[in-house]
Write a protein that holds these residues in place. Sequence first.
Motif, mmCIF file in Angstrom:
data_model
loop_
_atom_site.group_PDB
_atom_site.id
_atom_site.type_symbol
_atom_site.label_atom_id
_atom_site.label_comp_id
_atom_site.label_asym_id
_atom_site.label_seq_id
_atom_site.Cartn_x
_atom_site.Cartn_y
_atom_site.Cartn_z
ATOM 1 N N ILE A 1 5.661 -8.979 4.859
ATOM 2 C CA ILE A 1 5.060 -8.851 3.523
ATOM 3 C C ILE A 1 6.015 -9.429 2.483
ATOM 4 O O ILE A 1 7.193 -9.066 2.443
ATOM 5 N N GLU A 2 5.495 -10.331 1.656
ATOM 6 C CA GLU A 2 6.359 -10.962 0.659
ATOM 7 C C GLU A 2 6.307 -10.295 -0.694
ATOM 8 O O GLU A 2 7.261 -10.350 -1.467
ATOM 9 N N LYS A 3 5.178 -9.681 -0.980
ATOM 10 C CA LYS A 3 5.067 -8.997 -2.268
ATOM 11 C C LYS A 3 4.167 -7.773 -2.121
ATOM 12 O O LYS A 3 3.070 -7.864 -1.575
ATOM 13 N N LEU A 4 4.650 -6.643 -2.637
ATOM 14 C CA LEU A 4 3.877 -5.402 -2.585
ATOM 15 C C LEU A 4 3.021 -5.286 -3.844
ATOM 16 O O LEU A 4 3.425 -5.747 -4.914
ATOM 17 N N LEU A 5 1.845 -4.683 -3.689
ATOM 18 C CA LEU A 5 1.027 -4.443 -4.888
ATOM 19 C C LEU A 5 1.673 -3.359 -5.739
ATOM 20 O O LEU A 5 1.631 -3.405 -6.964
ATOM 21 N N ALA A 6 2.233 -2.372 -5.054
ATOM 22 C CA ALA A 6 2.828 -1.251 -5.789
ATOM 23 C C ALA A 6 3.858 -0.553 -4.928
ATOM 24 O O ALA A 6 3.758 -0.538 -3.700
ATOM 25 N N VAL A 7 4.876 0.005 -5.598
ATOM 26 C CA VAL A 7 5.781 0.958 -4.958
ATOM 27 C C VAL A 7 5.625 2.241 -5.757
ATOM 28 O O VAL A 7 5.802 2.247 -6.986
ATOM 29 N N ALA A 8 5.245 3.308 -5.059
ATOM 30 C CA ALA A 8 4.932 4.562 -5.747
ATOM 31 C C ALA A 8 5.590 5.734 -5.047
ATOM 32 O O ALA A 8 5.792 5.724 -3.827
ATOM 33 N N GLY A 9 5.924 6.769 -5.824
ATOM 34 C CA GLY A 9 6.487 7.970 -5.217
ATOM 35 C C GLY A 9 6.937 8.956 -6.274
ATOM 36 O O GLY A 9 7.159 8.586 -7.427
ATOM 37 N N GLY A 10 7.064 10.218 -5.872
ATOM 38 C CA GLY A 10 7.459 11.273 -6.798
ATOM 39 C C GLY A 10 8.808 11.845 -6.443
ATOM 40 O O GLY A 10 9.256 11.752 -5.306
ATOM 41 N N SER A 11 9.475 12.420 -7.444
ATOM 42 C CA SER A 11 10.750 13.105 -7.244
ATOM 43 C C SER A 11 11.778 12.125 -6.671
ATOM 44 O O SER A 11 11.957 11.037 -7.219
ATOM 45 N N MET A 12 12.403 12.439 -5.548
ATOM 46 C CA MET A 12 13.358 11.499 -4.963
ATOM 47 C C MET A 12 12.643 10.231 -4.511
ATOM 48 O O MET A 12 13.264 9.168 -4.430
ATOM 49 N N GLY A 13 11.344 10.333 -4.233
ATOM 50 C CA GLY A 13 10.546 9.137 -3.955
ATOM 51 C C GLY A 13 10.506 8.222 -5.173
ATOM 52 O O GLY A 13 10.554 6.997 -5.066
ATOM 53 N N GLY A 14 10.444 8.830 -6.346
ATOM 54 C CA GLY A 14 10.432 8.069 -7.592
ATOM 55 C C GLY A 14 11.754 7.367 -7.862
ATOM 56 O O GLY A 14 11.797 6.289 -8.462
ATOM 57 N N MET A 15 12.859 7.989 -7.396
ATOM 58 C CA MET A 15 14.159 7.318 -7.519
ATOM 59 C C MET A 15 14.153 6.022 -6.714
ATOM 60 O O MET A 15 14.668 4.999 -7.161
ATOM 61 N N GLN A 16 13.568 6.114 -5.519
ATOM 62 C CA GLN A 16 13.470 4.917 -4.683
ATOM 63 C C GLN A 16 12.620 3.854 -5.382
ATOM 64 O O GLN A 16 12.929 2.663 -5.326
ATOM 65 N N VAL A 17 11.556 4.287 -6.036
ATOM 66 C CA VAL A 17 10.682 3.355 -6.752
ATOM 67 C C VAL A 17 11.488 2.597 -7.812
ATOM 68 O O VAL A 17 11.421 1.367 -7.908
ATOM 69 N N LEU A 18 12.276 3.332 -8.593
ATOM 70 C CA LEU A 18 13.085 2.698 -9.641
ATOM 71 C C LEU A 18 14.113 1.743 -9.031
ATOM 72 O O LEU A 18 14.339 0.634 -9.533
ATOM 73 N N GLU A 19 14.737 2.199 -7.954
ATOM 74 C CA GLU A 19 15.751 1.369 -7.290
ATOM 75 C C GLU A 19 15.118 0.090 -6.730
ATOM 76 O O GLU A 19 15.695 -0.998 -6.835
ATOM 77 N N TRP A 20 13.940 0.221 -6.153
ATOM 78 C CA TRP A 20 13.192 -0.961 -5.690
ATOM 79 C C TRP A 20 12.994 -1.956 -6.834
ATOM 80 O O TRP A 20 13.246 -3.151 -6.697
ATOM 81 N N GLY A 21 12.560 -1.438 -7.967
ATOM 82 C CA GLY A 21 12.257 -2.295 -9.116
ATOM 83 C C GLY A 21 13.463 -3.056 -9.616
ATOM 84 O O GLY A 21 13.360 -4.218 -10.029
ATOM 85 N N ALA A 22 14.641 -2.411 -9.560
ATOM 86 C CA ALA A 22 15.856 -3.042 -10.082
ATOM 87 C C ALA A 22 16.526 -3.932 -9.045
ATOM 88 O O ALA A 22 17.140 -4.943 -9.386
ATOM 89 N N THR A 23 16.409 -3.576 -7.771
ATOM 90 C CA THR A 23 17.097 -4.345 -6.727
ATOM 91 C C THR A 23 16.280 -5.547 -6.256
ATOM 92 O O THR A 23 16.820 -6.602 -5.977
ATOM 93 N N TYR A 24 14.977 -5.344 -6.149
ATOM 94 C CA TYR A 24 14.104 -6.419 -5.653
ATOM 95 C C TYR A 24 12.964 -6.652 -6.649
ATOM 96 O O TYR A 24 11.798 -6.424 -6.345
ATOM 97 N N PRO A 25 13.296 -7.116 -7.852
ATOM 98 C CA PRO A 25 12.313 -7.161 -8.939
ATOM 99 C C PRO A 25 11.121 -8.083 -8.667
ATOM 100 O O PRO A 25 10.078 -7.906 -9.300
ATOM 101 N N ASP A 26 11.272 -9.036 -7.748
ATOM 102 C CA ASP A 26 10.161 -9.954 -7.484
ATOM 103 C C ASP A 26 9.296 -9.520 -6.311
ATOM 104 O O ASP A 26 8.376 -10.231 -5.911
ATOM 105 N N MET A 27 9.627 -8.355 -5.766
ATOM 106 C CA MET A 27 8.959 -7.910 -4.538
ATOM 107 C C MET A 27 7.693 -7.094 -4.792
ATOM 108 O O MET A 27 7.032 -6.696 -3.845
#
Lengths: 371, 371
Positions: free
Chosen positions: A142-168
């Motif tokens: 998969i080259e690009k995800l439609l969305a990364v979603a999650g709550g609580s510590m899942g939400g931390m991962q979401v933010l980290e995804w956005g900053a580390t792999y912004p084009d993904m």
Amino acid sequence: MENSAGIVKPQYVTFRDDFSFESGRVISSVTCCYETYGKLSEDKSNAVLVCHALTGSAHAAGFHRADEQKPGWWDSMIGPGKTFDTNKYFVICSNFLGSCFGTTGPSSVDPSTGKRYGIRFPVASVKDMVKLQKRLIDHLGIEKLLAVAGGSMGGMQVLEWGATYPDMMKTLIPIATTHAITPMAIAFNSIARFSITKDPRWNKGDYYEGEFPVDGLAIARMAGHITYLSDPAFNDKFGRRYSAFEGFYDFNGFFEVENYLRYNGYKFTEVFDANTYLYVLKAMDIFDLSYGRGSLSDAVELIKADTLLISVSSDFLFPPYLTEEIYDIMKYQGKKAFWYNIQSNYGHDAFLLEFEELDRLIREFFADRGL
Amino acid sequence: MENSAGIVKPQYVTFRDDFSFESGRVISSVTCCYETYGKLSEDKSNAVLVCHALTGSAHAAGFHRADEQKPGWWDSMIGPGKTFDTNKYFVICSNFLGSCFGTTGPSSVDPSTGKRYGIRFPVASVKDMVKLQKRLIDHLGIEKLLAVAGGSMGGMQVLEWGATYPDMMKTLIPIATTHAITPMAIAFNSIARFSITKDPRWNKGDYYEGEFPVDGLAIARMAGHITYLSDPAFNDKFGRRYSAFEGFYDFNGFFEVENYLRYNGYKFTEVFDANTYLYVLKAMDIFDLSYGRGSLSDAVELIKADTLLISVSSDFLFPPYLTEEIYDIMKYQGKKAFWYNIQSNYGHDAFLLEFEELDRLIREFFADRGL
């Protein structure tokens, strides 16, 4: 099983090359356990990644067996016709690095010694978790995800995804989360940490051949349960009702709230590993989106995806002002960010309970983007 | 020692007749430890009773020795020229029943066996504590108190005094307290209870000849400390500062907030008894002003004294709405009640910190009554 993702099977992939942790430590092989719901389109353009919270697993929806009592942890959100509609999307949830539900972690066997890692396992940060998830997404082609979603510590991962792999990804949906937990949240985690490590059966993490630190882990979980609720939730759920098995003045008499904590605390020890609990708390404590990136603004600046931030009014573990902080920065930077503070008495747990609100918000957010 | 109550000595009185507890249990002799500051007037009309909180003692003001580091727990409020002006008032503070600082409790020797009571000691309720205080006041020959004042569990005693002995005081000053704690507060106490009783050294309360359940009591106290602060207080006091004795990714690395909790948790075990902690938590949990009196309104109806209710805006252990409840009832009943919600970030601890506000409020309240 109407509207259900149905019977699902955990899948496993083992990456046999070195995995370097943020700390600099390296292990030679990592297994990632994951589940998928729906069908990946031919051009692999319909994938959504869902990230689980502290004690969750890859089992986000559906059932492992027809006679399973409880479906996956976000089953109300994932399935045919649901928010994350499996008729449209290919939904992926992977058990994060350092957990005890199939992905390599402290309770796994260290191939170099043939023994369980215990506390010899490297500290796995949220960044490390996301790094492994990225490997999984690459592995799935998969080259690009439609969305990364999650709550609580899942939400931390979401933010980290956005900053580390912004084009993904096209969108991010961090719920009831933060770029860094408060010292009060760390304080709660401290109680848990001390409870486990001061249980003599913990034995510096080498309890796998002997007795399990049941009491320590149960108390740790009890402390966690306090933070998942709220003052009004406690009032609604328990009030001051007494489960007087011996009487009000009896030294051992219990209020219902205590019964609830005890029951859930000890039940948790049947499914969760004590060392793993220490590791995931640690990951939660040390997560800081700005770490190594300058300021929080600098970190948020990296994000390119449209972002739907959701907080919960009565959440005192991840108070709404933390979400507001990120939102304000995003708006200031001219990003496409939206923030909604769900009015709910459920406290932090609302991200697992307020489905109607979540459904409405996410559907609208997706619809506006043609997703 | 300017403005100080000076060098004070704990005093003791032993009542050698039966003491009946609210539970129906009886012990044959009770010792009460107390301190006094200022001089009792000839007509014994200038006495103020101050009630201590959970882990406090009779040592409310002044110093036991000239080289003592810390004065009594409410020293900023009690002394010459202070809020409870010892040039005018005779201030009394007694260690409550069931404590471990001189008054009979679970760590005392049971005269009938020659051994420490341990958990064979009867559950001592707030009502029982007040009953013993009343004996002390009678013993001192005082017929009417000018005021009964106290914060937190001290405030529970204040309310109980008002309802049980309504003609014994001119005023009541309950601070940061409630007629019954919330289930959330009970939940915190549960963590403490489990921590202590699951420490193997606790040994069902018979540890006095052996090893003390240090870890269990320390963790219990750590959980308590969380509730004494507030989210903003944690942020101001600690932030996310790291006391990196080994490093951020180190499994044993600590945030400053954790260091604080650990230090204070273990320090507490040097001065406080584990069984006593279980007893005082129990008293706090089961206190309900309405118990045996019909409704809360019926209970409040008994109070005759003018009442100054004080709460703290950021107190999440005893949230302001609990004080508001009592205030609303008092006003509805046409009582002379006043409520002030101190705006403070200190959380529950504010009753030990916001002296200027407390001083202003209480002075005004006294002045308006010619006290």
